[in-house]
Design an enzyme around this catalytic site. Structure first.
Site, short mmCIF file in Angstrom:
data_model
loop_
_atom_site.label_atom_id
_atom_site.label_comp_id
_atom_site.label_asym_id
_atom_site.label_seq_id
_atom_site.Cartn_x
_atom_site.Cartn_y
_atom_site.Cartn_z
N GLU A 81 0.85 -1.18 0.00
CA GLU A 81 0.00 0.00 0.00
C GLU A 81 0.89 1.24 0.00
O GLU A 81 1.88 1.31 0.74
CB GLU A 81 -0.91 0.03 1.22
N ASN A 88 -4.91 4.90 -2.01
CA ASN A 88 -6.15 5.47 -1.47
C ASN A 88 -6.69 6.53 -2.43
O ASN A 88 -5.94 7.38 -2.91
CB ASN A 88 -5.89 6.10 -0.11
N GLU A 144 -8.33 1.94 -3.07
CA GLU A 144 -8.97 1.83 -1.76
C GLU A 144 -9.88 3.04 -1.56
O GLU A 144 -9.43 4.18 -1.58
CB GLU A 144 -7.92 1.75 -0.66
N ASP A 187 -12.26 0.51 2.22
CA ASP A 187 -11.29 0.72 3.28
C ASP A 187 -12.00 1.07 4.59
O ASP A 187 -13.11 1.61 4.59
CB ASP A 187 -10.34 1.86 2.88
N GLU A 235 -5.68 -4.84 8.65
CA GLU A 235 -4.69 -3.81 8.96
C GLU A 235 -4.39 -3.78 10.46
O GLU A 235 -5.12 -4.32 11.27
CB GLU A 235 -5.22 -2.43 8.56
#
Length: 417
Positions: free
Chosen positions: A185, A244, A276, A306, A363
């Protein structure tokens, strides 16, 4: 290498002395002590910022929450450890509040602490980059103001991408339960020429005010696809990357065509890119957003919802939207080994995702206990400090080469047949 510098906020003299001795037992000798928030603020003002602040919560007068807010506003501590005799649910809530303010929380300790448990949390602290250290705690920790951003923009070139080369990415690996790297990520950082390496909490509010979050997102997409392409050329296999995307960008009718044009510039397949999407409000999704998500899926991109469970109407969004992946946020994962409620939430989300044929990324896995607790719940992809912290591209490439020799989680994995 600098020695660790720690501040203790504790109004009980005996416990203050005990914590000081515990730090010394962990080879930490540069210690500031304070019996009140006012004394802590004076000490920080006179002797400079610290690496870690150990904050008691309950005391006469201003409490530990006041100091945490002060640290968030001034950047006078790189991380905090929360210490209290309050219930664990209270400690978890305080930790979540601190993280929302941009503070790195190493963990929470129930009183009385011990040398070993304190040492375990101290070991989680990551030394700032040399650039940030050189800039000093007051130079690189203050939030970037709108005025500073405007002044900085005035000196930038007028051409298109890459327009903001100081915006860089740090990469956090994701691994499967058999130890395989499944992707990374991208997390935005700002390598400022005078203030050093800035974390998102220090510049994102100013970027939002200036309408530059879209430019930052395009920069991250460019960096992610570039890295994936470089791995394709060097190893024969593209590296999956996740970026993101602010929900507001889905309101733009030209978002998908621009992204498709970018993808055409790179030889990697669209499936290597995961977008995301964070849900931020309960408003009805606009038609253009719905269409953009569908077009992204039709183009081959992967879509991840997310911070599942922290927004509004997430389950309905899962039913309506063409997501491939569900990300279980750190708030539900930290401490789940000792919290049946969190474990139930994570287990329920993973069961639902399995029935809906969605991949799962967990996460915020920070300890071996939380990692072990996940092993009995399914086969998610794991992301968090227990695996690896976000790192520069050079550090990531070295980590990929050395992870099988150094990765602690491999020793705890079950045998896979």
């Amino acid at each position: 290498m600098r020695s660790l510098k720690v501040l203790i906020l504790e109004d009980n003299p005996f416990q203050l002395m005990a914590l000081h001795q515990m730090l010394n037992a962990n080879q930490v000798f540069d210690v500031l002590t304070a019996g009140s928030v006012e004394a802590a603020q004076r000490s920080l003002s006179n002797r400079g910022g610290v690496d870690i602040a150990i904050c008691d919560l309950q005391m006469d007068g201003p409490d530990g929450l006041t100091l945490i807010r002060h640290l968030a506003e001034t950047g006078q501590a790189s991380a905090v450890i929360i210490l209290s005799s309050a219930e664990q649910s209270v400690l978890d809530a305080v930790a979540q509040l601190a993280r929302q303010q941009g503070i790195d929380v190493l963990g929470c300790l129930q009183k009385p602490a011990s040398v070993a448990t304190l040492g375990d949390l101290l070991s989680l602290w990551q030394r700032p980059s040399e650039e940030a250290v050189a800039a000093g705690p007051s130079a690189d920790s203050q939030p970037f103001t709108a005025h500073e951003l405007h002044q900085w923009q005035m000196g930038q070139p007028e051409d298109d991408q890459p327009r903001y080369p100081q915006w860089i990415a740090h990469y956090q690996p994701k691994v499967s339960l058999d130890g395989q790297l499944t992707g990374v990520e991208l997390l935005a950082r700002w390598q400022h020429p005078t203030r050093g390496l800035l974390a998102p909490g220090q510049f994102l509010p100013a970027l939002e005010q200036a309408g530059l979050c879209g430019a930052l997102t395009w920069r991250m997409l460019e960096l992610g696809l570039t890295l994936s392409t470089e791995r394709l050329h060097s190893t024969g296999r593209a590296l999956p990357v996740a970026v993101n995307v602010p929900p507001a960008m889905l309101d733009q009718p030209d978002f998908v065509p621009k992204l498709q044009a970018m993808l055409e510039r790179f030889p990697v397949r669209a499936q290597m890119l995961t977008l995301e999407i964070v849900e931020q409000s309960a408003r009805q999704m606009a038609v253009v957003q719905f269409e953009n998500l569908l077009r992204l899926r039709m183009a081959g991109c992967r879509l991840s919802i997310d911070d599942f469970g922290t927004g509004a109407s997430n389950i309905q969004r899962l039913l309506e939207m063409p997501f491939n992946e569900l990300k279980i946020p750190a708030e539900f994962v930290r401490g789940m080994a000792d919290d049946r409620r969190k474990s139930a939430v994570v287990a329920g989300a993973m069961y639902m995702a399995q029935k809906m044929a969605l991949d799962v990324v967990v996460e915020g896995v920070e300890t071996v206990d939380d990692f072990d607790a996940l092993l009995g719940l399914g086969r998610p992809t794991i992301q968090g400090y227990f695996i690896a912290r976000p790192m520069s591209e050079a550090q990531l490439l070295l980590w990929i080469e050395q992870c099988r020799e150094q990765a602690p989680w491999l020793e705890t994995l079950p045998l896979v047949t």
